[in-house]
Motif scaffolding. Sequence first.
Motif, PDB file in Angstrom:
ATOM      1  N   TYR A 148      -0.399  -4.462  -6.568  1.00 52.80           N
ATOM      2  CA  TYR A 148      -0.229  -5.907  -6.524  1.00 52.80           C
ATOM      3  C   TYR A 148       1.125  -6.275  -7.137  1.00 52.80           C
ATOM      4  CZ  TYR A 148      -5.175  -6.164  -5.361  1.00 52.80           C
ATOM      5  OH  TYR A 148      -6.394  -6.023  -4.744  1.00 52.80           O
ATOM      6  N   TRP A 205       3.489   4.559   6.459  1.00 49.52           N
ATOM      7  CA  TRP A 205       4.112   3.253   6.261  1.00 49.52           C
ATOM      8  C   TRP A 205       4.106   2.455   7.564  1.00 49.52           C
ATOM      9  CZ3 TRP A 205       5.254   1.545   1.545  1.00 49.52           C
ATOM     10  CH2 TRP A 205       5.452   2.481   0.524  1.00 49.52           C
ATOM     11  N   TYR A 253       0.856  -1.176   0.000  1.00 52.45           N
ATOM     12  CA  TYR A 253       0.000   0.000   0.000  1.00 52.45           C
ATOM     13  C   TYR A 253       0.899   1.234   0.000  1.00 52.45           C
ATOM     14  CZ  TYR A 253      -3.962  -2.939   1.318  1.00 52.45           C
ATOM     15  OH  TYR A 253      -4.943  -3.893   1.339  1.00 52.45           O
ATOM     16  N   ARG A 254       0.591   2.186  -0.874  1.00 48.08           N
ATOM     17  CA  ARG A 254       1.295   3.467  -0.884  1.00 48.08           C
ATOM     18  C   ARG A 254       0.254   4.549  -0.609  1.00 48.08           C
ATOM     19  NH1 ARG A 254       3.442   7.880  -0.044  1.00 48.08           N
ATOM     20  NH2 ARG A 254       4.717   8.968  -1.575  1.00 48.08           N
ATOM     21  N   THR A 255       0.395   5.228   0.521  1.00 49.51           N
ATOM     22  CA  THR A 255      -0.574   6.222   0.959  1.00 49.51           C
ATOM     23  C   THR A 255       0.012   7.618   0.779  1.00 49.51           C
ATOM     24  OG1 THR A 255      -1.442   4.636   2.560  1.00 49.51           O
ATOM     25  CG2 THR A 255      -2.019   6.951   2.885  1.00 49.51           C
ATOM     26  N   LYS A 267      -3.208   0.599  -3.799  1.00 46.78           N
ATOM     27  CA  LYS A 267      -2.901  -0.800  -3.507  1.00 46.78           C
ATOM     28  C   LYS A 267      -2.242  -1.348  -4.750  1.00 46.78           C
ATOM     29  CE  LYS A 267      -5.027  -5.097  -1.908  1.00 46.78           C
ATOM     30  NZ  LYS A 267      -6.308  -5.752  -1.521  1.00 46.78           N
ATOM     31  N   GLU A 290      -4.986   6.310  -1.240  1.00 45.12           N
ATOM     32  CA  GLU A 290      -4.245   5.067  -1.035  1.00 45.12           C
ATOM     33  C   GLU A 290      -4.193   4.267  -2.325  1.00 45.12           C
ATOM     34  OE1 GLU A 290      -4.371   2.399   2.671  1.00 45.12           O
ATOM     35  OE2 GLU A 290      -5.759   1.458   1.249  1.00 45.12           O
ATOM     36  N   GLN A 345      -7.044   2.267  -6.401  1.00 44.15           N
ATOM     37  CA  GLN A 345      -6.927   3.439  -5.546  1.00 44.15           C
ATOM     38  C   GLN A 345      -8.234   3.718  -4.828  1.00 44.15           C
ATOM     39  OE1 GLN A 345      -5.697   6.256  -8.647  1.00 44.15           O
ATOM     40  NE2 GLN A 345      -7.539   7.446  -8.202  1.00 44.15           N
TER      41      GLN A 345
END
Length: 197
Positions: free
Chosen positions: A109, A148, A61-63, A107, A105, A97
Amino acid sequence: RPLRFLLRALVALIFVAAPAIARQLVIKNFDEQVLVNRDSSIDVTENIETQFIGGPWHGIYRTIPIQYPGPGGFNYTLLIEDASAREPDGTHLRLEQSHHGPNLEFKIYVPNADDSTQTIVLHYRVLDALRFFSDHDELYWNVTGQEWNAPIQSATAAIELPEGAAGVHAVAYSGVFNSRTQNANVTVSGNMVQVES
């Protein structure tokens, strides 16, 4: 008018003790390139070298924080578009997203992530990244974000301003959001700003 920039890069590093269980995610290197366009948008490319320990893992996950307090008690929201993720060889990765409070956020894969080190290349455009004042323009940018659940061992950013940008001043803060700790190295050379932490 000549372009003048005050650049503030927030490098939010999170150092978390390793849990007792074997499953762990480590961001070995977070390297970001930011291209500032004359239309006040920025193109962001992030190379996220991720170590997946234990399994199973399906990705990361990159927020990205997109809502910030503005003048008069009104928040301003960054507008993000054209998001994509890929492997370094160009193979596209599935990306979803969603919005969570003040954050966007992603997501991402990652196939075959179990017990491996993978680099994820995330690209997106921010339409309204610059703020304009009477005597300067400003990019206030949170490089890594602060959401993170993994340690970040190294974070770097290279910001390229438009040709002709003058009077460039840059400062980088590290730590939790709103920290004023300045333990990142900042180098300004012409229209390029380099940040390392």
